[in-house]
Motif scaffolding. Structure first.
Motif, mmCIF file in Angstrom:
data_model
loop_
_atom_site.group_PDB
_atom_site.id
_atom_site.type_symbol
_atom_site.label_atom_id
_atom_site.label_comp_id
_atom_site.label_asym_id
_atom_site.label_seq_id
_atom_site.Cartn_x
_atom_site.Cartn_y
_atom_site.Cartn_z
ATOM 1 N N SER A 60 0.841 -1.192 0.000
ATOM 2 C CA SER A 60 0.000 0.000 0.000
ATOM 3 C C SER A 60 0.879 1.246 0.000
ATOM 4 C CB SER A 60 -0.894 0.013 1.240
ATOM 5 O OG SER A 60 -1.527 1.266 1.372
ATOM 6 N N SER A 62 -0.056 3.955 1.171
ATOM 7 C CA SER A 62 -0.388 4.678 2.400
ATOM 8 C C SER A 62 0.397 4.199 3.621
ATOM 9 C CB SER A 62 -1.883 4.542 2.697
ATOM 10 O OG SER A 62 -2.641 5.057 1.637
ATOM 11 N N SER A 108 -15.427 3.991 3.008
ATOM 12 C CA SER A 108 -14.489 4.325 1.943
ATOM 13 C C SER A 108 -13.467 5.363 2.403
ATOM 14 C CB SER A 108 -15.232 4.836 0.705
ATOM 15 O OG SER A 108 -15.983 5.995 1.029
ATOM 16 N N SER A 109 -13.830 6.163 3.402
ATOM 17 C CA SER A 109 -12.916 7.211 3.868
ATOM 18 C C SER A 109 -11.751 6.608 4.638
ATOM 19 C CB SER A 109 -13.656 8.215 4.749
ATOM 20 O OG SER A 109 -14.193 7.572 5.882
ATOM 21 N N SER A 111 -9.248 4.873 3.719
ATOM 22 C CA SER A 111 -8.833 3.516 3.377
ATOM 23 C C SER A 111 -7.326 3.506 3.135
ATOM 24 C CB SER A 111 -9.551 3.019 2.125
ATOM 25 O OG SER A 111 -9.134 1.710 1.817
ATOM 26 N N TRP A 112 -6.647 2.522 3.691
ATOM 27 C CA TRP A 112 -5.203 2.399 3.511
ATOM 28 C C TRP A 112 -4.845 1.810 2.146
ATOM 29 C CZ3 TRP A 112 -5.315 -0.031 8.929
ATOM 30 C CH2 TRP A 112 -5.273 0.976 9.898
ATOM 31 N N THR A 114 -5.934 2.184 -1.686
ATOM 32 C CA THR A 114 -6.666 3.016 -2.632
ATOM 33 C C THR A 114 -7.602 2.168 -3.487
ATOM 34 O OG1 THR A 114 -4.764 4.499 -2.721
ATOM 35 C CG2 THR A 114 -6.409 4.743 -4.448
ATOM 36 N N GLY A 115 -8.865 2.625 -3.590
ATOM 37 C CA GLY A 115 -9.854 1.921 -4.400
ATOM 38 C C GLY A 115 -10.558 0.795 -3.677
#
Length: 172
Positions: A60, A62, A108-109, A111-112, A114-115
């Motif tokens: 990830s 993130s 959805s907010s 999220s580590w 993406t998508g």
């Protein structure tokens, strides 16, 4: 001189004894099958969460930090450190399959991955928080789903087994 005694038994006893032997063999066969895999257990209650064959690397962007570790005998397992909006830090490993309870509500907010939407997951036996379930945002595709499991909330089965020692019997 050898003597033999004839033991009388009815057919029902022979049949029941046969079923007993068969059940012992079936249990031994099941144990051999399960022992082919190493498990990660819930640290709180010992529930088998995931098998070694299901752990995989899902990087990830993130992640605050990434490192490789040896987990369940597999070297180079990706361990990623994440920080949530509340400031709590988690080290995660990813798995394709996990025996956990997945909370129905998805987010959805923050999220580590993406998508991907995320759901909180808990141990089905004791309710301990074990991580998150990630699924693609927008469409349901079971092939791209995975679990992010909190490494600190899991325990290797061999370590757990080493803690369970049968007490010695002392003669008085």
């Amino acid at each position: 001189m050898l003597t033999f005694s004839i033991v009388r038994c009815n057919c029902l006893s022979v049949i029941l004894f046969g079923f007993y032997i068969y059940s012992l063999l079936s249990v031994a066969e099941d144990q051999e099958t399960d022992s082919a895999f190493d498990f990660l257990l819930c640290r709180h209650c010992g529930h088998e969460v995931t098998k070694s064959e299901d752990v995989f690397n899902k990087p990830s962007a993130s992640a605050m930090r990434m490192r490789n570790g040896t987990i369940l005998g597999h070297p180079k397992v990706l361990i990623q450190r994440f920080i949530n909006p509340q400031g709590s830090e988690f080290e995660l490993i990813t798995s394709k399959v996990a025996d956990v309870f997945v909370q129905e509500q998805s987010f959805s907010s923050h999220s580590w991955f993406t998508g991907f939407l995320w759901h909180v997951v808990y141990c089905p036996r004791c309710g301990f928080h074990l991580g998150w379930f990630f699924e693609p945002d927008g469409f349901k595709d079971g092939n791209n789903t995975f679990f992010g499991l909190i490494l600190h909330h899991l325990l290797h089965q061999d370590f757990a087994d080493s803690l369970l020692i049968t007490p010695r019997s002392y003669n008085s």
